[in-house]
Write a protein that holds these residues in place. Structure first.
Motif, PDB file in Angstrom:
ATOM      1  N   TRP A 274       0.820  -1.221   0.000  1.00  0.00           N
ATOM      2  CA  TRP A 274       0.000   0.000   0.000  1.00  0.00           C
ATOM      3  C   TRP A 274       0.847   1.261   0.000  1.00  0.00           C
ATOM      4  O   TRP A 274       0.315   2.355   0.198  1.00  0.00           O
ATOM      5  CB  TRP A 274      -0.954   0.004   1.185  1.00  0.00           C
ATOM      6  CG  TRP A 274      -0.369  -0.548   2.455  1.00  0.00           C
ATOM      7  CD1 TRP A 274      -0.534  -1.809   2.928  1.00  0.00           C
ATOM      8  CD2 TRP A 274       0.478   0.127   3.384  1.00  0.00           C
ATOM      9  NE1 TRP A 274       0.160  -1.964   4.093  1.00  0.00           N
ATOM     10  CE2 TRP A 274       0.773  -0.796   4.400  1.00  0.00           C
ATOM     11  CE3 TRP A 274       0.993   1.418   3.445  1.00  0.00           C
ATOM     12  CZ2 TRP A 274       1.598  -0.448   5.477  1.00  0.00           C
ATOM     13  CZ3 TRP A 274       1.807   1.750   4.518  1.00  0.00           C
ATOM     14  CH2 TRP A 274       2.105   0.816   5.521  1.00  0.00           C
ATOM     15  N   ILE A 288      -6.579   2.800  -1.258  1.00  0.00           N
ATOM     16  CA  ILE A 288      -6.749   3.197  -2.668  1.00  0.00           C
ATOM     17  C   ILE A 288      -5.492   2.874  -3.462  1.00  0.00           C
ATOM     18  O   ILE A 288      -5.566   2.307  -4.559  1.00  0.00           O
ATOM     19  CB  ILE A 288      -7.101   4.700  -2.757  1.00  0.00           C
ATOM     20  CG1 ILE A 288      -8.506   4.933  -2.223  1.00  0.00           C
ATOM     21  CG2 ILE A 288      -7.023   5.191  -4.203  1.00  0.00           C
ATOM     22  CD1 ILE A 288      -8.855   6.382  -2.047  1.00  0.00           C
ATOM     23  N   ALA A 289      -4.319   3.186  -2.872  1.00  0.00           N
ATOM     24  CA  ALA A 289      -3.058   2.905  -3.570  1.00  0.00           C
ATOM     25  C   ALA A 289      -2.946   1.418  -3.862  1.00  0.00           C
ATOM     26  O   ALA A 289      -2.584   1.007  -4.974  1.00  0.00           O
ATOM     27  CB  ALA A 289      -1.876   3.372  -2.723  1.00  0.00           C
ATOM     28  N   ILE A 292      -5.415   0.368  -6.634  1.00  0.00           N
ATOM     29  CA  ILE A 292      -4.987   0.835  -7.961  1.00  0.00           C
ATOM     30  C   ILE A 292      -3.879  -0.065  -8.510  1.00  0.00           C
ATOM     31  O   ILE A 292      -3.914  -0.505  -9.655  1.00  0.00           O
ATOM     32  CB  ILE A 292      -4.518   2.300  -7.881  1.00  0.00           C
ATOM     33  CG1 ILE A 292      -5.731   3.208  -7.698  1.00  0.00           C
ATOM     34  CG2 ILE A 292      -3.773   2.698  -9.144  1.00  0.00           C
ATOM     35  CD1 ILE A 292      -5.373   4.638  -7.464  1.00  0.00           C
ATOM     36  N   LYS A 293      -2.906  -0.369  -7.648  1.00  0.00           N
ATOM     37  CA  LYS A 293      -1.818  -1.236  -8.106  1.00  0.00           C
ATOM     38  C   LYS A 293      -2.352  -2.609  -8.488  1.00  0.00           C
ATOM     39  O   LYS A 293      -1.944  -3.190  -9.495  1.00  0.00           O
ATOM     40  CB  LYS A 293      -0.778  -1.397  -6.991  1.00  0.00           C
ATOM     41  CG  LYS A 293       0.093  -0.187  -6.783  1.00  0.00           C
ATOM     42  CD  LYS A 293       1.062  -0.485  -5.683  1.00  0.00           C
ATOM     43  CE  LYS A 293       1.623   0.773  -5.111  1.00  0.00           C
ATOM     44  NZ  LYS A 293       2.438   0.495  -3.921  1.00  0.00           N
ATOM     45  N   LEU A 295      -5.343  -3.425  -9.500  1.00  0.00           N
ATOM     46  CA  LEU A 295      -6.083  -3.396 -10.754  1.00  0.00           C
ATOM     47  C   LEU A 295      -5.138  -3.271 -11.934  1.00  0.00           C
ATOM     48  O   LEU A 295      -5.385  -3.843 -12.997  1.00  0.00           O
ATOM     49  CB  LEU A 295      -7.086  -2.233 -10.753  1.00  0.00           C
ATOM     50  CG  LEU A 295      -8.259  -2.400  -9.809  1.00  0.00           C
ATOM     51  CD1 LEU A 295      -9.188  -1.206  -9.889  1.00  0.00           C
ATOM     52  CD2 LEU A 295      -9.023  -3.664 -10.110  1.00  0.00           C
ATOM     53  N   PHE A 296      -4.036  -2.553 -11.728  1.00  0.00           N
ATOM     54  CA  PHE A 296      -3.084  -2.432 -12.835  1.00  0.00           C
ATOM     55  C   PHE A 296      -2.468  -3.792 -13.167  1.00  0.00           C
ATOM     56  O   PHE A 296      -2.380  -4.175 -14.339  1.00  0.00           O
ATOM     57  CB  PHE A 296      -1.985  -1.430 -12.492  1.00  0.00           C
ATOM     58  CG  PHE A 296      -0.940  -1.335 -13.558  1.00  0.00           C
ATOM     59  CD1 PHE A 296      -1.223  -0.696 -14.754  1.00  0.00           C
ATOM     60  CD2 PHE A 296       0.305  -1.924 -13.400  1.00  0.00           C
ATOM     61  CE1 PHE A 296      -0.289  -0.624 -15.759  1.00  0.00           C
ATOM     62  CE2 PHE A 296       1.251  -1.862 -14.397  1.00  0.00           C
ATOM     63  CZ  PHE A 296       0.954  -1.210 -15.580  1.00  0.00           C
TER      64      PHE A 296
END
Lengths: 343, 167
Positions: A274, A288-289, A292-293, A295-296
């Motif tokens: 995170w 959130i971080a 996002i990672k 999902l990437f």
């Protein structure tokens, strides 16, 4: 309002429910993203017709829902020749570890409230076996495939299952050895310690070799293209040929849940969990971080699937044993030498 | 006969990664290209909502039986089309005529001229074989029926098929 509810037991239940729902939602969205992404990569349109109330099309986001409903209500019959007990439990064996694995992954920054420490992973971080837990459960997943292939009593299914097991054997070694490098640099099997050790610099920078090996092995571990030997939907026939309705969709969900867990694991091990500059100063920001990672990396799964053709069986074996295993050993030696003499 | 093809890989190809990254660059460029193309400009024409308008002249769709300006059929029931038809989709019953004094004199005309649209493969051989330019394939592509009987069309329907682009 939340103050009264915030005690460790309630928080635990809350976490389990939220993580389970979020993971299954991401599974649904991943199937949609896979099909739409594939379509866009191939200059097609993709599913966009499923509409709310027959009017609002919302980019085909209703498609996973419709697919799920279809699979749920399909007739579930036993082919005549199957082993009924094994045939039934194989999807369950495949599905349960897939959903359990995510439990060990810390998806946010731990925080202290009213003198109690709260951590954002379902398993408490002081269970010292975080990494091993994930490996053990991820290794369980292939039993579902093997049993499913065997119980189907179909030679093509058992061949698919055999390919899957051979693949797992040849990739688990390289994968584990790549992770040993991370464990060595952290000095702990605890995933939260691994994330803590990555403050400032993510592991992908000093251990790029290990990251590449792990990333490649991850595809083999989750049976995704270009190592899609267990299923081989387009030409070689796979292990769930005889499966239908909910049993099939459990295999399907397991594949995507495994993808999510593998993405999360990769983020934890190599992409700093995170951690993210400025974003991880708050708890919400850290979550959130992480998402996002995750999902990437998940998108990279889809991206690579529609870029590379499938490897041939012997090519897969050669890549696994002759390239990835030595590479992960080299990575391990470099890390070990660095910590013995340099650090 | 097996053809053995020796491919010499360069070092950069052998380590896969640069090639993989290059391939990923290609796919993601296609992804973004399609993502930012409005649906009306994409290759795919989503049929019931939009129709393909610029069908080429040589497209082979629904058949038409041509007539002279005064309404008589051009067909002389010579059976050339039925003979040329590889799918055996054309059925003709001729009748003898003795109208040599008319504007378009002919000895025979079809009494029954049926095309089985389920059998027809739209190859255009009938069009090629016809000595009178009587049968042509137009570019109507919406050929839909609700029963097998409706798929067998006779002279009345064939004459009514619209011409494309004027003639």
């Amino acid at each position: 309002m939340m103050e009264g509810l915030l005690n460790p037991q309630v928080f635990m239940v809350f976490k389990v429910v939220v993580v389970f729902i979020v993971v299954l939602t991401i599974v649904a969205i991943a199937t949609w993203a896979e099909r739409r992404g594939a379509a866009f990569i191939q200059d097609r349109v993709g599913p966009n017709r499923v509409a709310l109330f027959g009017k609002i099309r919302i980019l085909g986001l209703g498609q996973p829902l419709a697919d799920g409903l279809k699979l749920f209500f399909k007739e579930d019959l036993f082919p005549l020749h199957v082993d009924r007990v094994l045939y039934t439990i194989a999807p369950i064996i495949s599905f349960i570890p897939a959903t359990m694995t995510f439990a060990a992954i810390p998806f946010g920054k731990p925080f202290v409230k009213n003198g109690t420490q709260y951590f954002l992973s379902i398993l408490p971080p002081d269970t010292n076996i975080g990494v091993l837990y994930i490996f053990a459960l991820a290794g369980m997943g292939v039993y579902g495939i093997i049993i499913g292939g065997w119980a189907s009593n179909n030679k093509w299914s058992i061949l698919g299952a055999m390919r899957a097991s051979a693949q797992v054997i040849s990739y688990e070694l390289a994968m584990t050895l790549a992770v040993v490098g991370v464990i060595l640099s952290t000095g702990s099997l605890r995933l939260d310690k691994i994330i803590e050790a990555q403050t400032g610099m993510w592991n992908i920078v000093p251990q790029i070799l290990g990251a590449i090996v792990f990333f490649t092995a991850m595809f083999a571990e989750t049976n995704r293209l270009p190592f899609d030997f267990a299923e081989g939907e387009s030409e070689i026939i796979g292990y769930h040929t005889e499966y239908m309705s909910m049993k099939f969709s459990m295999f399907f969900l397991a594949e995507y849940a495994n993808m999510i867990t593998a993405s999360g694991f990769f983020v934890v091990l190599y992409l700093g969990g995170w951690h993210f500059p400025y974003l991880d100063s708050t708890v919400a920001g850290s979550i959130i971080a992480f998402v996002i990672k995750l999902l990437f990396v998940l998108w990279t799964f889809i991206w690579i699937r529609w870029t590379l053709p499938r490897f041939r069986y012997d090519q897969l074996m050669r890549l696994g044993w002759k390239y990835l295993l030595p590479l992960s050993l080299i990575n391990l030696v470099i890390v070990a030498l660095f910590y013995a003499y340099g650090g | 006969m097996a053809i053995k093809k020796e491919v010499k890989l360069k070092f950069w190809d052998k380590i896969y990664l640069p090639a993989v990254i290059k391939g990923m660059g290609i796919t993601i460029s296609h992804f973004f290209k399609t993502l930012f193309t409005p649906p009306s400009k994409r290759y795919t024409i989503e049929y019931p909502d939009r129709r393909k308008e610029d069908i080429p002249e040589w497209y082979r769709g629904l058949h038409r039986l041509n007539t002279y300006p005064d309404g008589t059929l051009k067909c002389v029931a010579c059976f050339c089309c039925a003979t040329a038809c590889p799918a055996d989709a054309i059925y003709i019953e001729p009748e003898d005529l003795e109208d040599f004094d008319k504007e378009h004199p002919k000895e025979k005309a079809p009494k029954v001229f049926q095309i089985d649209l389920h059998r027809c493969i739209y190859c255009g051989f009938c069009e090629e074989a016809c000595p009178k330019d009587a049968i042509v394939l137009t570019n109507h592509y919406e050929i839909v029926h609700t029963s097998r009987e409706a798929g067998i069309i006779g002279i009345e329907e064939l004459v009514k098929t619209k011409r494309e682009g004027g003639e």
